[in-house]
Design a protein around this motif. Structure first.
Motif, PDB file in Angstrom:
ATOM      1  N   HIS A   8     -45.485 -34.010   4.501  1.00  0.00           N
ATOM      2  CA  HIS A   8     -45.165 -32.589   4.584  1.00  0.00           C
ATOM      3  C   HIS A   8     -46.408 -31.794   5.004  1.00  0.00           C
ATOM      4  N   VAL A   9     -46.241 -30.960   6.015  1.00  0.00           N
ATOM      5  CA  VAL A   9     -47.336 -30.120   6.505  1.00  0.00           C
ATOM      6  C   VAL A   9     -46.933 -28.662   6.372  1.00  0.00           C
ATOM      7  N   ALA A  10     -47.853 -27.829   5.893  1.00  0.00           N
ATOM      8  CA  ALA A  10     -47.599 -26.379   5.890  1.00  0.00           C
ATOM      9  C   ALA A  10     -48.440 -25.751   6.991  1.00  0.00           C
ATOM     10  N   LEU A 110     -45.518 -30.465  -2.790  1.00  0.00           N
ATOM     11  CA  LEU A 110     -46.722 -29.862  -2.224  1.00  0.00           C
ATOM     12  C   LEU A 110     -47.023 -30.489  -0.852  1.00  0.00           C
ATOM     13  N   PRO A 111     -47.378 -29.683   0.145  1.00  0.00           N
ATOM     14  CA  PRO A 111     -47.740 -30.295   1.435  1.00  0.00           C
ATOM     15  C   PRO A 111     -49.066 -31.035   1.326  1.00  0.00           C
ATOM     16  N   ALA A 112     -49.238 -32.045   2.176  1.00  0.00           N
ATOM     17  CA  ALA A 112     -50.509 -32.777   2.197  1.00  0.00           C
ATOM     18  C   ALA A 112     -51.571 -31.976   2.937  1.00  0.00           C
ATOM     19  N   VAL A 113     -51.090 -31.180   3.899  1.00  0.00           N
ATOM     20  CA  VAL A 113     -52.016 -30.541   4.843  1.00  0.00           C
ATOM     21  C   VAL A 113     -51.634 -29.083   5.035  1.00  0.00           C
ATOM     22  N   GLN A 470     -51.154 -37.587   2.270  1.00  0.00           N
ATOM     23  CA  GLN A 470     -49.878 -37.337   1.558  1.00  0.00           C
ATOM     24  C   GLN A 470     -49.697 -38.357   0.434  1.00  0.00           C
ATOM     25  N   ARG A 471     -50.020 -39.629   0.736  1.00  0.00           N
ATOM     26  CA  ARG A 471     -49.862 -40.666  -0.300  1.00  0.00           C
ATOM     27  C   ARG A 471     -50.754 -40.332  -1.494  1.00  0.00           C
TER      28      ARG A 471
END
Ligand code: UDP
Length: 479
Positions: A8-10, A110-113, A470-471
């Motif tokens: 997931h990216v924001a 929650l986004p990873a990035v 993300q992991r």
């Protein structure tokens, strides 16, 4: 939004449709080619514009949008420049962003990035609190990015206004540049917009990486230099060209009118004239351009906006308040009706530039417009207005992709000069050279986006890093 299993990216686009459009294309690529879900987080100082909504509503459901509550800019003087307003909007949206990340974290989504653009680095404070990896998407080219990375040093070593420098500034990798062609906020170092630019640029080093919307054939030397590792410079990834693929805010009638009119024009004969989503000309310049187009005898499709003394006056709202047609010279439409089409405020640019009747583009050199022309092999006339457009124009002329409309001593491009440069582009030798260069660049733009192309490989590399992060985030959320 992400379901907790997919990466997931924001993305936070700073206000302005020109910032949103390439980020939307990035989101689509992350979704289609890399299996990400994407959440756009939209800050603003007023409710979202029709143009923003139209762009975001056209996206697939795996790309979500969250509109943050409007930031309060009531204490900001109306004379504040766009860069100040944009930066303050993002900065003052941090509490709302924190709240949003808090709820996403509670829901284990929650986004990873977090990807921000040039004026969005203050959102890194919130990213850091949640261990979200911070990235910058630089929506213009590597030449201007190299300049910006150098700006803190220039700020320390130059004491006068940059525009007073008598010699061009030589920065390794950059086209030599005189102070008066520096990006707009550098033209007055006492202005808040300069302070905001410097503030954001100084925070670039906090990013884990900078993605740039350019490609190797366009600026090979700059790219080599900007990608050399250096302390305080995050890795730079060339991932472009990402270009507008939709008509977004175009009125369906205007869309039909433009494309239908183009269908009836000879191959490669029409000059498209547009100053982006917000550019405006002074009244005097507007008249000279109109008379020059008429005098050139060439075909044209001109998107007009009411004149204004401030070149970026329509930046936050492309639609003119007054009827722009009322400013045209008397009899102009009648005189040019066999050769020209004039539309108000907004046109379906992406479709226009792919049309075979288009033979050139007179542009304000906004980077999206420049790339849209390049991927279609359409030669340019550079007519920069504000932001980093003068630097873009220098680059485009330097690589041979554009002719330059020359300003007269009064700061206006006169009608004779308009007619000269238009004829030169559409039928002259110099136009042929630019057309040939554009053909090469178009081919390069296709090559870099093949499966084994330079830009595809760069985005693959970034996406692997993001998936690894993300992991890590998922493990933290589990524990
Ligand atoms: N655009 C459009 N129709 C218009 C004017 C602009 O579709 O009449 C789109 C254009 O295709 C580009 C963007 O708006 O994608 C403008 O971005 P650019 O970077 O060229 O300039 P800015 O508006 O940010 O100055």
């Amino acid at each position: 939004m992400a379901d907790g299993n997919t990466p997931h990216v924001a993305i936070i686009p700073s206000p302005g449709i020109g910032h949103l459009i390439p980020l939307v294309e990035l989101a689509k690529r992350l979704l289609d080619n890399h299996g990400f879900t994407v959440t756009f987080i939209i800050p603003g100082d007023s409710p979202p514009s029709k143009a923003q909504r139209s762009v975001l509503n056209s996206l697939p459901s795996s790309i979500a949008s969250v509109f943050l509550p409007p930031a309060d800019l009531s204490d900001v003087p109306s004379t504040a420049r766009i860069e100040t307003r944009i930066s303050l909007t993002v900065t003052r949206s941090n509490p709302a962003l924190r709240e949003l990340f808090g709820s996403l974290s509670a829901e284990k989504r929650l986004p990873a990035v977090l990807v921000v653009d040039l004026f969005g680095t203050d959102a890194f404070d919130v990213a850091a609190e949640f261990h979200v990896s911070p990235y910058i998407f630089y929506a213009s080219n590597a030449n201007v990015l190299t300049f910006l990375l150098h700006l803190p040093k220039l700020d320390e070593t130059v004491s006068c206004e940059f525009r007073e420098l008598t010699e061009p500034v030589i920065i390794p990798g950059c086209v030599p540049i005189t102070g008066k062609d520096f990006v707009d906020p550098c033209q007055d170092r006492k202005d808040e917009s300069y302070k905001w630019l410097l503030h954001n640029v100084k925070r670039f080093k906090e990013a884990e990486g900078i993605l740039v919307n350019s490609f190797v054939d366009l600026e090979p030397n700059t790219i080599k230099i900007v990608q050399e590792p250096a302390p305080d410079k995050p890795p730079v990834y060339l991932i472009g060209p990402l270009v507008n693929s939709g008509s977004h805010d175009a009125d369906v009638n205007d869309e039909y009118k433009c494309l239908n009119w183009l269908d009836n024009q000879p191959f490669g004969s029409v000059l498209y004239v547009s100053f982006g989503s917000g550019g405006t000309l002074t009244f005097e310049q507007f008249i000279e351009l109109a008379l020059g187009l008429a005098e050139s005898g060439k075909r044209f499709l001109w998107v007009i906006r009411s004149p204004s003394g401030i070149a970026s006056s329509s930046y936050f709202n492309p639609q003119s308040r007054n009827d722009p047609f009322s400013f045209l010279p008397q009899g102009f439409l009648d005189r040019t009706k066999e050769k020209g089409l004039v539309v108000g405020s907004w046109a379906p640019q992406a479709q226009i530039l792919t049309h075979t009747s288009i033979g050139g583009f007179l542009t304000h050199c906004g980077w999206n417009s420049s790339l849209e022309s390049i991927v279609n092999g359409v030669p340019l006339i550079a007519w920069p207005l504000y932001a980093e457009q003068k630097m873009n124009a220098l680059l485009l002329v330097d690589v041979g992709a554009a002719l330059r409309a020359r300003l007269g001593e009064d700061g206006v491009v006169g009608r004779e000069e308009v007619a000269r440069v238009v004829k030169g582009l559409i039928e002259g030798e110099e136009g042929n050279a630019v057309r040939k260069k554009m053909k090469e660049l178009k081919e390069g733009s296709v090559r870099v986006l093949r499966d084994d192309g330079f830009s595809t490989k760069s985005l693959n590399e970034v996406s692997l890093k993001w998936k690894a992060h993300q992991r890590k985030i998922d493990q933290e959320q589990e524990s």
